[in-house]
Design a protein around this motif. Structure first.
Motif, PDB file in Angstrom:
ATOM      1  N   VAL A   1      42.619  38.971  28.847  1.00  0.00           N
ATOM      2  CA  VAL A   1      41.794  38.051  29.625  1.00  0.00           C
ATOM      3  C   VAL A   1      42.669  37.298  30.617  1.00  0.00           C
ATOM      4  O   VAL A   1      43.703  36.729  30.242  1.00  0.00           O
ATOM      5  CB  VAL A   1      41.063  37.047  28.704  1.00  0.00           C
ATOM      6  CG1 VAL A   1      40.205  36.094  29.526  1.00  0.00           C
ATOM      7  CG2 VAL A   1      40.219  37.778  27.666  1.00  0.00           C
ATOM      8  N   ASP A   2      42.269  37.300  31.883  1.00  0.00           N
ATOM      9  CA  ASP A   2      42.926  36.523  32.932  1.00  0.00           C
ATOM     10  C   ASP A   2      42.368  35.102  32.860  1.00  0.00           C
ATOM     11  O   ASP A   2      41.239  34.839  33.280  1.00  0.00           O
ATOM     12  CB  ASP A   2      42.644  37.162  34.291  1.00  0.00           C
ATOM     13  CG  ASP A   2      43.287  36.423  35.457  1.00  0.00           C
ATOM     14  OD1 ASP A   2      43.839  35.326  35.245  1.00  0.00           O
ATOM     15  OD2 ASP A   2      43.217  36.938  36.586  1.00  0.00           O
ATOM     16  N   LEU A   3      43.150  34.173  32.328  1.00  0.00           N
ATOM     17  CA  LEU A   3      42.658  32.820  32.073  1.00  0.00           C
ATOM     18  C   LEU A   3      42.399  32.025  33.350  1.00  0.00           C
ATOM     19  O   LEU A   3      41.693  31.014  33.323  1.00  0.00           O
ATOM     20  CB  LEU A   3      43.649  32.064  31.181  1.00  0.00           C
ATOM     21  CG  LEU A   3      43.807  32.632  29.763  1.00  0.00           C
ATOM     22  CD1 LEU A   3      44.916  31.895  29.025  1.00  0.00           C
ATOM     23  CD2 LEU A   3      42.498  32.548  28.999  1.00  0.00           C
ATOM     24  N   ALA A   4      42.947  32.476  34.473  1.00  0.00           N
ATOM     25  CA  ALA A   4      42.720  31.755  35.728  1.00  0.00           C
ATOM     26  C   ALA A   4      41.266  31.831  36.174  1.00  0.00           C
ATOM     27  O   ALA A   4      40.766  30.917  36.848  1.00  0.00           O
ATOM     28  CB  ALA A   4      43.628  32.310  36.825  1.00  0.00           C
ATOM     29  N   VAL A   5      40.566  32.914  35.775  1.00  0.00           N
ATOM     30  CA  VAL A   5      39.182  33.118  36.227  1.00  0.00           C
ATOM     31  C   VAL A   5      38.271  33.654  35.121  1.00  0.00           C
ATOM     32  O   VAL A   5      37.072  33.868  35.357  1.00  0.00           O
ATOM     33  CB  VAL A   5      39.136  34.092  37.428  1.00  0.00           C
ATOM     34  CG1 VAL A   5      39.631  33.415  38.699  1.00  0.00           C
ATOM     35  CG2 VAL A   5      39.931  35.359  37.132  1.00  0.00           C
ATOM     36  N   GLY A   6      38.800  33.906  33.937  1.00  0.00           N
ATOM     37  CA  GLY A   6      37.991  34.419  32.850  1.00  0.00           C
ATOM     38  C   GLY A   6      37.614  35.877  32.966  1.00  0.00           C
ATOM     39  O   GLY A   6      36.728  36.357  32.237  1.00  0.00           O
ATOM     40  N   HIS A   7      38.277  36.624  33.843  1.00  0.00           N
ATOM     41  CA  HIS A   7      37.987  38.053  33.978  1.00  0.00           C
ATOM     42  C   HIS A   7      38.686  38.832  32.869  1.00  0.00           C
ATOM     43  O   HIS A   7      39.787  38.464  32.429  1.00  0.00           O
ATOM     44  CB  HIS A   7      38.474  38.592  35.318  1.00  0.00           C
ATOM     45  CG  HIS A   7      37.729  38.060  36.498  1.00  0.00           C
ATOM     46  ND1 HIS A   7      37.621  38.762  37.673  1.00  0.00           N
ATOM     47  CD2 HIS A   7      37.050  36.902  36.697  1.00  0.00           C
ATOM     48  CE1 HIS A   7      36.920  38.065  38.554  1.00  0.00           C
ATOM     49  NE2 HIS A   7      36.567  36.916  37.972  1.00  0.00           N
ATOM     50  N   LEU A   8      38.079  39.924  32.422  1.00  0.00           N
ATOM     51  CA  LEU A   8      38.763  40.849  31.531  1.00  0.00           C
ATOM     52  C   LEU A   8      39.727  41.660  32.385  1.00  0.00           C
ATOM     53  O   LEU A   8      39.317  42.515  33.174  1.00  0.00           O
ATOM     54  CB  LEU A   8      37.764  41.773  30.829  1.00  0.00           C
ATOM     55  CG  LEU A   8      36.647  41.089  30.034  1.00  0.00           C
ATOM     56  CD1 LEU A   8      35.821  42.146  29.304  1.00  0.00           C
ATOM     57  CD2 LEU A   8      37.204  40.072  29.042  1.00  0.00           C
ATOM     58  N   ALA A   9      41.015  41.384  32.245  1.00  0.00           N
ATOM     59  CA  ALA A   9      42.018  42.013  33.105  1.00  0.00           C
ATOM     60  C   ALA A   9      42.297  43.452  32.705  1.00  0.00           C
ATOM     61  O   ALA A   9      42.704  44.270  33.532  1.00  0.00           O
ATOM     62  CB  ALA A   9      43.317  41.203  33.075  1.00  0.00           C
ATOM     63  N   ASP A  10      42.083  43.774  31.410  1.00  0.00           N
ATOM     64  CA  ASP A  10      42.366  45.135  30.948  1.00  0.00           C
ATOM     65  C   ASP A  10      41.664  45.363  29.621  1.00  0.00           C
ATOM     66  O   ASP A  10      41.368  44.420  28.872  1.00  0.00           O
ATOM     67  CB  ASP A  10      43.869  45.349  30.781  1.00  0.00           C
ATOM     68  CG  ASP A  10      44.267  46.820  30.734  1.00  0.00           C
ATOM     69  OD1 ASP A  10      43.413  47.673  31.067  1.00  0.00           O
ATOM     70  OD2 ASP A  10      45.407  47.116  30.357  1.00  0.00           O
ATOM     71  N   MET A  11      41.412  46.619  29.337  1.00  0.00           N
ATOM     72  CA  MET A  11      40.832  47.038  28.061  1.00  0.00           C
ATOM     73  C   MET A  11      41.398  48.410  27.748  1.00  0.00           C
ATOM     74  O   MET A  11      41.329  49.328  28.587  1.00  0.00           O
ATOM     75  CB  MET A  11      39.306  47.084  28.163  1.00  0.00           C
ATOM     76  CG  MET A  11      38.584  47.473  26.896  1.00  0.00           C
ATOM     77  SD  MET A  11      36.781  47.393  27.172  1.00  0.00           S
ATOM     78  CE  MET A  11      36.182  47.659  25.517  1.00  0.00           C
ATOM     79  N   VAL A  12      41.986  48.558  26.563  1.00  0.00           N
ATOM     80  CA  VAL A  12      42.616  49.817  26.167  1.00  0.00           C
ATOM     81  C   VAL A  12      42.036  50.244  24.827  1.00  0.00           C
ATOM     82  O   VAL A  12      42.029  49.464  23.866  1.00  0.00           O
ATOM     83  CB  VAL A  12      44.149  49.683  26.063  1.00  0.00           C
ATOM     84  CG1 VAL A  12      44.770  51.002  25.622  1.00  0.00           C
ATOM     85  CG2 VAL A  12      44.742  49.219  27.389  1.00  0.00           C
TER      86      VAL A  12
END
Length: 368
Positions: free
Chosen positions: A15-26
């Motif tokens: 999770v990219d805490l700056a914007v709440g986006h899911l930055a990656d999923m593996v």
């Protein structure tokens, strides 16, 4: 980028805490490593060449994020898709459970006076992220949508739970040919997703994502009454996998598709945002004011916002996952029961996958 990664057996999510986006999923499954989520090519660019007026959500455009409201923030001042997609989240809790991992994040800002929590759950050997968003307090009403994005090197084929119809808005995303292009007709409607009106005449198959069709298109699919989870399945050809997105239609009654395949020529897109599909399950019209006012979806009996209020919560749930699939074709049907997901192929073969079938609360009214 300030990120936190949570893990369970066979799956991890960042999770990219700056914007709440899911930055990656593996997802590690059957000897394969699957990465179903998209990340824009400019994310992490430190050259200083990005346009200065870009919303933070576009600067960090990744994976999935919460839109609240969806699209224009024209009731309460905020960037495109609202503060949940554009501002910082705090980690409230993140720890292992007996069968995986659970993390809770809280938006630093409030939306219509409501606090917003993001709850992410991973389960051992489940190839899915289970996520819930909870609005506490506030006043007025808010439209919401998830914004999962995947990308393909060689296109893919789509299948859906039953839909009533698909409809484009009055205007395309890129009406100016000097800036971009589109292929669907605007406005237009069709019940047959394989024959949707095209701007140049004829029809386009919405279930066939072709890389040779350079375009930026947006269309809304309205869920039919079928008693099961709403789902979208994308068989990615080059990636030989099946990306799965599921919802409770009582909570999120529409699925909006964003086809972004080299259809924008200006920065930061510059024709390089290709093979991307947004599968955006929501309770929304386009724009906050439209969602809480009169709109075409309400005329169809479709809810487009949640009502907020002091002393009660609003919550909705969503699932994203992926499994290996070599056939290049999406399933004919998906059923969930007794802790499993049964993915039925066109040849009647069945892929049986661990799935928390109680998570989406099918058969219960939307939490308000």
């Amino acid at each position: 980028m300030d990120t936190i990664t949570i893990k369970a057996k066979g799956i991890s999510v960042s999770v990219d805490l700056a914007v709440g986006h899911l930055a990656d999923m593996v997802i590690d499954r059957d000897g394969r490593r699957l990465k179903p989520l998209h990340r824009a090519p400019w994310v992490g660019d430190i050259s200083g060449t990005l346009p200065q007026d870009l919303p933070e959500g576009t600067v960090h455009l990744s994976g999935d994020f919460l839109c609240a409201p969806f699209s224009r923030s024209d009731v309460e001042a905020a960037p495109l898709h609202g503060w949940p997609a554009n501002s910082a989240w705090d980690v409230v809790d993140s720890k292992a459970t007996t069968d995986g991992w659970r993390a809770v994040f809280r938006l630093q800002r409030k939306v219509m006076g409501a606090s917003v929590d993001k709850i992410l759950t991973l389960r051992d050997d489940h190839p899915f992220l289970y996520q819930e968003h909870v609005f506490t307090g506030g006043s007025g009403a808010i439209s919401v949508a998830h914004h999962p994005m995947t990308s393909m090197k060689d296109g893919g084929t789509l299948a859906f739970s039953p839909k009533r119809f698909a409809e484009t808005p009055a205007d395309p995303l890129e009406p100016d040919p000097s800036r971009g292009r589109f292929l669907l007709a605007y406005p237009a409607r069709a019940a047959d997703l394989t024959h949707f009106p095209a701007s140049a005449g004829g029809t386009i198959d919405l279930t066939d994502y072709r890389m040779d069709q350079k375009r930026e298109d947006f269309i809304t699919l309205v869920e039919a009454d079928h008693g099961g989870p709403g789902w979208t399945a994308l068989a990615r050809h080059a990636e030989t996998d099946l990306v799965l997105v599921l919802k409770n239609p009582a909570e999120l009654p529409i699925t909006m598709l964003w086809v972004s395949n080299g259809g924008r020529d200006y920065a930061p897109w510059n024709g390089r945002h290709i093979g991307v599909l947004g599968i955006e399950d929501g309770r929304a019209a386009v724009g906050h004011a439209a969602s809480i006012g009169d709109n075409w979806l309400k005329h169809e009996g479709v809810a487009t916002a949640f009502v907020l209020g002091e002393g009660h919560n609003v919550s909705f749930r969503h699932v994203i996952g992926a499994v290996p699939r070599s056939s290049g074709q999406p399933p004919r049907d998906i059923a969930t029961a007794q802790g499993r997901m049964r993915i039925l192929a066109a040849d009647d073969s069945v892929d049986d996958v661990a799935f928390d079938d109680g998570f989406l609360r099918i058969g219960q009214p939307a939490a308000m």
